[in-house]
Design an enzyme around this catalytic site. Structure first.
Site, PDB file in Angstrom:
ATOM      1  N   GLU A   1      39.391  38.989  38.802  1.00 35.03           N
ATOM      2  CA  GLU A   1      38.480  39.008  38.665  1.00 35.03           C
ATOM      3  C   GLU A   1      38.351  39.590  40.277  1.00 35.03           C
ATOM      4  O   GLU A   1      36.477  39.865  39.658  1.00 35.03           O
ATOM      5  CB  GLU A   1      38.904  37.517  39.199  1.00 35.03           C
ATOM      6  CG  GLU A   1      37.642  36.661  39.474  1.00 35.03           C
ATOM      7  CD  GLU A   1      38.392  35.081  41.029  1.00 35.03           C
ATOM      8  OE1 GLU A   1      37.737  34.761  40.854  1.00 35.03           O
ATOM      9  OE2 GLU A   1      39.273  35.286  41.081  1.00 35.03           O
ATOM     10  N   HIS A   2      38.544  40.053  41.086  1.00 39.05           N
ATOM     11  CA  HIS A   2      38.411  41.094  41.863  1.00 39.05           C
ATOM     12  C   HIS A   2      38.500  42.792  42.273  1.00 39.05           C
ATOM     13  O   HIS A   2      39.893  42.596  42.111  1.00 39.05           O
ATOM     14  CB  HIS A   2      37.835  40.559  43.254  1.00 39.05           C
ATOM     15  CG  HIS A   2      37.589  38.711  43.739  1.00 39.05           C
ATOM     16  ND1 HIS A   2      36.663  38.393  43.597  1.00 39.05           N
ATOM     17  CD2 HIS A   2      38.381  37.782  43.454  1.00 39.05           C
ATOM     18  CE1 HIS A   2      36.091  37.255  43.382  1.00 39.05           C
ATOM     19  NE2 HIS A   2      37.633  36.507  43.431  1.00 39.05           N
TER      20      HIS A   2
END
Length: 333
Positions: A300-301
């Protein structure tokens, strides 16, 4: 899914009574039909109770988000249709109403208020509804969440969390009118509720546990790396945090920083369990391999802490969110 279905069925048939029942059951808070919605007085009290420094930081974050999301505003267009004198085109219209879910069970997700509220406001959504679970000790919504919501232009706020909140925004109750689309993160029960109500109401996506991967070289500050790994791990017991580095000497420094910093954190136990189950450190020969690992993992990040991060950022293909400056933890906390 099996645990969530009866909750949604109760909300659909019993309305406010089901919201009151499940808030008592899961949050140990007694609500009445009159206290489901956060009052204007509660918002005023929250504004008075929070520091000017906090409010200034929220306003600064909102300003940054406005600048960013303004660039995303889509444009309408028309083209001549060559046959019959007609036109073809695309017209964008804001949703009339949106439901914004802000988690608050294990910890208040302050940033979710403006990360959801600002785009909805810029889009022109007239009705912006927020549901957030109350704090167990006070029975009220965290004042910093209320301030973040109010400054983001959200005034219709309900003290309801979990699957029952999703059901209320999807089906509607005596107090909460249904919305057109629901946005926001949540635990497995919230995610299940969003999936089960999809079709009755639109949803953004089925969000999973938070993931973060940091690419770092010898120039990275181990204190920042440690803080940023923990800022993701503290989200949930299922959160994943990985460090991919070309510098083997960075590894013991980061581990030492985690041990030093974690002793001061309220969510230390959650961080420890998340890092034990889903944390990892990978030492690789060069940054090309680091990028390959990042793209294969597709977190996600992604955060890049290297001497020259921009060229590496251009090579990231499979990530929702890429940051390439040194201090990411302030963005999440």
């Amino acid at each position: 899914m099996q645990q969530v279905r009866p909750i949604l069925a109760d909300v659909k048939t019993k309305g406010d009574a089901a919201l009151i029942e499940y808030t008592q059951k899961f949050d140990q808070i007694t609500l009445t039909q009159d206290t489901i919605r956060v009052s204007e007085q509660e918002i005023t009290e929250a504004l008075a109770a929070t520091s000017s420094a906090y409010q200034a930081s929220v306003k600064r974050a909102i300003s940054n988000l406005q600048r960013y999301h303004e660039k995303q505003r889509p444009k309408n267009y028309e083209i001549d249709f060559p046959y019959g004198g007609g036109y073809l085109g695309r017209k964008w219209e804001p949703l009339e109403s949106v439901g914004l879910y802000v988690p608050g069970g294990r910890a208040p997700y302050l940033t979710a208020c403006y990360m959801l509220g600002v785009p909805a406001q810029l889009a022109g959504c007239k009705r912006r509804v927020m549901c957030v679970p109350p704090e167990r000790k006070s029975g009220k919504v965290n004042p910093q969440i209320l301030v973040s919501a109010a400054l983001s232009g959200i005034s219709e706020i309900y003290k309801i969390g979990g699957a029952q909140a999703i059901g209320a925004m999807a089906y509607g109750t005596e107090t909460i009118k249904p919305v057109r689309k629901i946005f926001g993160p949540g635990n497995v029960y919230v995610t299940a509720a969003k999936l089960l109500t999809f079709g009755v109401v639109d949803i953004d996506m089925p969000a999973g546990p938070s993931e973060a991967l940091i690419i770092a070289d010898e120039s990275a500050n181990p204190a920042y790396v440690a803080a940023d790994l923990m800022s993701q791990a503290e989200h949930d017991l299922e959160s994943a945090a990985l460090l991919v580095t070309t510098d083997a000497s960075l590894v013991p420094k980061v581990k030492a920083e985690i041990e030093r910093q974690i002793s001061t954190l309220k969510r230390a136990e959650i961080i420890k369990q998340a890092l034990t189950k889903f944390g990892a450190i990978i030492v690789c020969p060069d940054l090309e391999v680091a990028v390959e690992i990042a793209n294969d993992y597709a977190p996600e990040h992604i955060q890049i802490l290297t001497k020259n991060p921009r060229p590496l950022a251009a090579q990231i293909k499979n990530s929702w969110h890429c940051l390439y400056w040194e201090c990411h933890s302030h963005c999440e906390r």
